[in-house]
Design a protein around this motif. Sequence first.
Motif, mmCIF file in Angstrom:
data_model
loop_
_atom_site.group_PDB
_atom_site.id
_atom_site.type_symbol
_atom_site.label_atom_id
_atom_site.label_comp_id
_atom_site.label_asym_id
_atom_site.label_seq_id
_atom_site.Cartn_x
_atom_site.Cartn_y
_atom_site.Cartn_z
ATOM 1 N N PRO A 1 -18.245 56.868 3.452
ATOM 2 C CA PRO A 1 -17.787 57.895 2.676
ATOM 3 C C PRO A 1 -18.109 59.246 2.836
ATOM 4 O O PRO A 1 -17.170 59.997 2.956
ATOM 5 N N THR B 1 -15.497 55.255 -2.929
ATOM 6 C CA THR B 1 -15.565 56.640 -2.098
ATOM 7 C C THR B 1 -16.777 57.440 -2.747
ATOM 8 O O THR B 1 -17.499 57.812 -1.958
ATOM 9 N N ASP C 1 -15.719 52.366 2.517
ATOM 10 C CA ASP C 1 -15.430 52.298 1.188
ATOM 11 C C ASP C 1 -14.756 51.184 0.525
ATOM 12 O O ASP C 1 -15.002 50.535 -0.677
#
Length: 570
Positions: free
Chosen positions: A232, A416, A270
């Motif tokens: 992320p 994320t 993610d």
Amino acid sequence: MKVIINGQPITTDRPMTILEAARICDIHIPTLCYHAKLGVAGNCGICVVEVAGSANPVLACETEITEGMEIVTDSARVKALRERRLREILSSHPNDCLTCFRSQGDCQLQDLVYQLGIDMDTVTFRSQAQMVDKDLSSPSLLRDMNKCIKCGRCVAVCDQVQGIGALGYVRHGAEEIIDTVSGLPIAETSCIYCGQCINVCPVGAITENLSIYQFTKAVADPDMTVLVQIAPAVKVALGEEFKLPAGTDVSGKLVTALRLLGVDKVFNTDFSADLTIMEEGTEFLGRLNNSGQLPMITSCCPSWVKFAEQNYPQLLPHLSSCKSPQQMFGAIAKTFYAQKENLNPGKICVVSVMPCVTKKFEASRPEMARDGIREVDIVLTTRELAKLIRLNKINFNQLADGDFDYDLGFATGAGTIFGVTGGVMEAAVRTISEVITGTQREKIEFMPVRGLAGVKEAEITLNGQTLRLAVVSGARNAARIMEQIKDGSSPYHFIEVMGCPGGCIAGGGQPLPVMSTEIQNRARGLYAIDEGKAVRKSHENPAIKAVYEQFLTEPNGHLAHELLHTHYTD
Ligand code: HC0
Ligand code: SF4
């Protein structure tokens, strides 16, 4: 207070050093050691300036301004003194910029040589006879003390910020050097490989242990299927290497760049962060409902895990047994995905792009392999990927946006936000609260765990039961929370810990500099990506549902335990 710098009058509203006063009015005084956040000053001797009425020049970083002070920062005398001091520093520095990772843009010593216009033909460098061996003991960090300029920033960050104290000044007088306090190779010390020392080093004395060559070799091998996962925090920081503002989401360009570099599929950490929430959330509910060990503590940060293993072995049962998203990705890629695509797992190379140097260590841990095949083969830092993009003459800012490959690439906003402190907890709350109550949360965001404070607390009441949560970043803060558990005073049910202050956005592999502004903007960038996503809860990720339906059957099930969970070593 009024002072005059280079003839320019300046008024300040508080006491400060000459260096700070000069910076306020954009007068550049060079320095190699000064670091506002670390309180390091007075070690390099470069910031000399002249003060009217004072016979000898003073150091701008440690001299406070006084009313009416007249300062000159660029006289012939100070320039000559700076040049003399710089030559002294260079005389114990190797002349190997050609192969130094920090060369061209990230080396403050090199910048200073150019700024002062030093004629390199007249410089004496460290001789071959003076060279000491590099410390290659860690898979994460490489220490080349030949390059150390003894600024002291690494010592300060390791001790003051992280509370580890692995590095220090050793010997005395002219013999003084910075080394591990014990004199042992870094792998045999209390170091947790967080890489915060790399981020403050002004030269290339401490860098990541580079994996660029292995990557180049893997993509050139026609028998190898190269699958990349991108963490992320990389997506909102890599752009800085190409002069984009911190926090800019460059996911699309990143995907395209990796395809141009020759990889076969571009996937997403993610996605496996969503998978981690399914496993970790289920594990937490199991502990909660069956009087299991609480508080449960997250285990996705390998620096944190290393810290806990080294310092709190008796508390290891508090750590979630879940592997990190990086490792879950590798485990799923070499089983589920390999079977689906009819690939030989031995001919799959999993490459991670991470904001972190400890991820290199994590990938190399013996338990992170199955039947002799590693889950993750190569870990590149954000900086290493930027270097690869530049070396391949890819015009990053002009690239069209690409899309992640779907199967292991579709991610929710919850996955994320893992990259910022509080993100794992918020993602977990989004899922756990809906599982417990059986109803949709009215508001997706869980604000009490946001922000960059080192310790955050929150409560959430679900079906009449109040859960106490804590979010901690930075090893020094982690120690505080562990002491509470040790003495039985911990009020929490669930704790998130990340080893770097601020979380992965401030990781030891991120673009330099890593200062407050960059960290704040990267955090904003991650929350903006989350807000823009149609799916923002891990349990609603259709690609994750497919993995359970087609392969794992259920969270915490037999196969999930075999592939996605681990144990810790004291
Ligand atoms: Fe992180 Fe991670 S969030 S540790 O900070 O959990 O490095 O970005 O990739 O694995 O997802 C780093 C970042 C990761 C992992 C994820 C976690
Ligand atoms: Fe200290 Fe972290 Fe550097 Fe290790 S990696 S020496 S713990 S700052």
